[in-house]
Design an enzyme around this catalytic site. Sequence first.
Site, mmCIF file in Angstrom:
data_model
loop_
_atom_site.group_PDB
_atom_site.id
_atom_site.type_symbol
_atom_site.label_atom_id
_atom_site.label_comp_id
_atom_site.label_asym_id
_atom_site.label_seq_id
_atom_site.Cartn_x
_atom_site.Cartn_y
_atom_site.Cartn_z
ATOM 1 N N ASP A 1 -7.035 4.518 -4.376
ATOM 2 C CA ASP A 1 -7.683 4.412 -3.066
ATOM 3 C C ASP A 1 -8.268 5.805 -2.821
ATOM 4 O O ASP A 1 -8.492 6.553 -3.787
ATOM 5 C CB ASP A 1 -6.659 4.006 -1.981
ATOM 6 C CG ASP A 1 -7.312 3.636 -0.645
ATOM 7 O OD1 ASP A 1 -7.797 2.510 -0.514
ATOM 8 O OD2 ASP A 1 -7.369 4.482 0.263
ATOM 9 N N LYS B 1 0.861 -1.184 0.000
ATOM 10 C CA LYS B 1 0.000 0.000 0.000
ATOM 11 C C LYS B 1 0.893 1.228 0.000
ATOM 12 O O LYS B 1 2.053 1.156 0.403
ATOM 13 C CB LYS B 1 -0.886 0.010 1.251
ATOM 14 C CG LYS B 1 -2.117 0.876 1.151
ATOM 15 C CD LYS B 1 -3.280 0.194 0.440
ATOM 16 C CE LYS B 1 -4.421 1.167 0.210
ATOM 17 N NZ LYS B 1 -5.630 0.487 -0.292
HETATM 18 P P1 NDP Z 1 -12.879 8.144 -2.601
HETATM 19 O O1 NDP Z 1 -11.792 9.131 -2.409
HETATM 20 O O2 NDP Z 1 -13.475 7.947 -3.946
HETATM 21 O O3 NDP Z 1 -14.103 8.489 -1.605
HETATM 22 C C1 NDP Z 1 -13.912 8.542 -0.229
HETATM 23 C C2 NDP Z 1 -15.221 8.955 0.425
HETATM 24 O O4 NDP Z 1 -15.079 8.825 1.838
HETATM 25 C C3 NDP Z 1 -15.599 10.393 0.165
HETATM 26 O O5 NDP Z 1 -16.989 10.531 0.189
HETATM 27 C C4 NDP Z 1 -14.960 11.121 1.339
HETATM 28 O O6 NDP Z 1 -15.587 12.359 1.668
HETATM 29 C C5 NDP Z 1 -15.170 10.107 2.455
HETATM 30 N N1 NDP Z 1 -14.090 10.253 3.445
HETATM 31 C C6 NDP Z 1 -12.765 10.060 3.238
HETATM 32 N N2 NDP Z 1 -12.064 10.292 4.351
HETATM 33 C C7 NDP Z 1 -12.966 10.644 5.267
HETATM 34 C C8 NDP Z 1 -12.867 11.006 6.621
HETATM 35 N N3 NDP Z 1 -11.677 11.070 7.263
HETATM 36 N N4 NDP Z 1 -14.018 11.272 7.284
HETATM 37 C C9 NDP Z 1 -15.225 11.232 6.644
HETATM 38 N N5 NDP Z 1 -15.377 10.887 5.355
HETATM 39 C C10 NDP Z 1 -14.269 10.604 4.694
HETATM 40 O O7 NDP Z 1 -12.313 6.773 -2.013
HETATM 41 P P2 NDP Z 1 -12.817 5.281 -2.282
HETATM 42 O O8 NDP Z 1 -14.278 5.268 -2.460
HETATM 43 O O9 NDP Z 1 -11.948 4.701 -3.324
HETATM 44 O O10 NDP Z 1 -12.415 4.571 -0.901
HETATM 45 C C11 NDP Z 1 -13.313 4.499 0.210
HETATM 46 C C12 NDP Z 1 -12.874 3.382 1.141
HETATM 47 O O11 NDP Z 1 -12.871 2.142 0.432
HETATM 48 C C13 NDP Z 1 -11.470 3.515 1.735
HETATM 49 O O12 NDP Z 1 -11.468 2.956 3.045
HETATM 50 C C14 NDP Z 1 -10.632 2.647 0.823
HETATM 51 O O13 NDP Z 1 -9.442 2.181 1.457
HETATM 52 C C15 NDP Z 1 -11.605 1.506 0.576
HETATM 53 N N6 NDP Z 1 -11.341 0.689 -0.600
HETATM 54 C C16 NDP Z 1 -11.282 1.261 -1.850
HETATM 55 C C17 NDP Z 1 -11.057 0.475 -2.952
HETATM 56 C C18 NDP Z 1 -11.109 1.022 -4.332
HETATM 57 O O14 NDP Z 1 -11.100 0.214 -5.280
HETATM 58 N N7 NDP Z 1 -11.202 2.314 -4.547
HETATM 59 C C19 NDP Z 1 -10.760 -0.976 -2.811
HETATM 60 C C20 NDP Z 1 -10.958 -1.484 -1.467
HETATM 61 C C21 NDP Z 1 -11.194 -0.663 -0.425
HETATM 62 P P3 NDP Z 1 -14.891 13.745 1.222
HETATM 63 O O15 NDP Z 1 -15.041 13.803 -0.267
HETATM 64 O O16 NDP Z 1 -15.645 14.796 1.950
HETATM 65 O O17 NDP Z 1 -13.455 13.637 1.667
#
Ligand code: NDP
Length: 445
Positions: A166, A126
């Site tokens: 991510d 990662k």
């Molecule tokens: P994105 O950046 O596309 O979206 C993240 C979302 O989570 C946004 O809505 C963001 O809100 C919110 N968010 C992020 N950090 C915080 C925080 N500290 N507090 C509150 N809300 C938060 O990321 P992904 O959708 O790709 O990833 C989301 C999760 O899924 C993560 O845990 C990631 O590790 C996991 N994941 C992702 C994969 C992938 O293929 N993308 C694969 C497996 C797991 P805002 O826009 O306001 O920051």
Amino acid sequence: MDSRLEAVRDTVLARNPGEKEFHQAVTEVFESLGPVHDRHPEFLEGAVLERLCEPERQIIFRVPWTDDAGRVHVNRGFRVEFNSALGPYKGGLRFHPSVYLGIVKFLGFEQIFKNALTGMPIGGGKGGSDFDPRGRSDAEIMRFCQSFMTELYRHIGEYTDVPAGDIGVGGREIGYLFGQYKRITNRYESGVLTGKGISWGGSLVRPEATGYGTVIFAQEMLKTRGQSFDGQRVVVSGSGNVAIHAIAKAQSLGATVVACSDSAGYIVDEAGIDVALLSQIKEVERGRLTEYAARRPGASHVAGGSVWDVNGTVALPCATQNELDGDAAAKLISNGLIAVAEGANMPSTRSAVSVFQDAGILFGPGKAANAGGVATSALEMQQNASRDSWSFEHTEQRLTEIMVGIHDRCAATADEYGAPGNYVVGANIGGFVKVADAMLAQGLI
Ligand code: NDP
């Protein structure tokens, strides 16, 4: 926790001070592994756990870049190459101001087991940076990505380490990163990154895969109790890549998703989230959820607060780590919850997991439930290696088979180790045994 494992865990914590998310991830895995060590004393003799908790390589580097006004900024870049027993290191890059070594290590550690569960030949890694993409122009994002790759390129490769996206890293960022890799190396090495654009080596279904996979996993859990998504009332956290596609899939199976969130608050839409509008605002315009409520009749926005205050029968946490605590879990249960599947990595605190499990709620941990993203990345690598590209239907079919397989393996392993219905135990043991066997077979490395 088994006392033999507790001693190892304490040493790991002492050797890695201040990395609280890594400590949490290690503790949660170790709590499942006592029975495995009763059956496999060779794992203790071979110090498999001690080796597994020490990354094979950790890279920390400076990322200097200039903003549009010509001001110089310096961020910190990370790549933790955790374990290559099963294949090249594989795992995403996160760009978020909260990123530090402890977060990268927790994510990399989880990734080892997740990748093993997929059955694909991929190890765990990662990376990321404490860079905050929010409010930055495309040109600033590009300059940052180019600077980041100018160091990272020397550590990665299709047979070495294959990063992906991510939080904060999507198709746009992967494009800039790939372009810079190609420019420095003078190689069109498609398999060095996944999550690429469809016209230049990407895979159909990769954008949808994590969210779709999470819902497929949840559907398999529901089936064990004679239920399905049809008619469920679903609450989702986040509104990024994983959340949007989880919402779309759940609704395609007959559920109504009534709420989702971002870091500023949440929206409630009793008619069911309009995925096209949400995607337009979040993915195209890179806007905030307030705009969804402003444009969608009947929807409301709640500033701050917790999306887990909204009642639902299924909860899909798809934002970030430790976003759902024990109190939120208890509240969800009192509001009629029957199932949770984690689209995010470690979104439930340890106390939330206990509350869910004690109440008999179906609980799918992230390392199993969100493995569809990395599994489809491995399918992208297969397509790159054979210079082929598969149809949406074929790739989605493969994703579905993989997710059903992960569900069934977790369930069977939990049964085998005397913890029926406990997907946490099933995922931790199922992933661990595969990696531990490979590590022992490959000698002391
Ligand atoms: P994105 O950046 O596309 O979206 C993240 C979302 O989570 C946004 O809505 C963001 O809100 C919110 N968010 C992020 N950090 C915080 C925080 N500290 N507090 C509150 N809300 C938060 O990321 P992904 O959708 O790709 O990833 C989301 C999760 O899924 C993560 O845990 C990631 O590790 C996991 N994941 C992702 C994969 C992938 O293929 N993308 C694969 C497996 C797991 P805002 O826009 O306001 O920051």
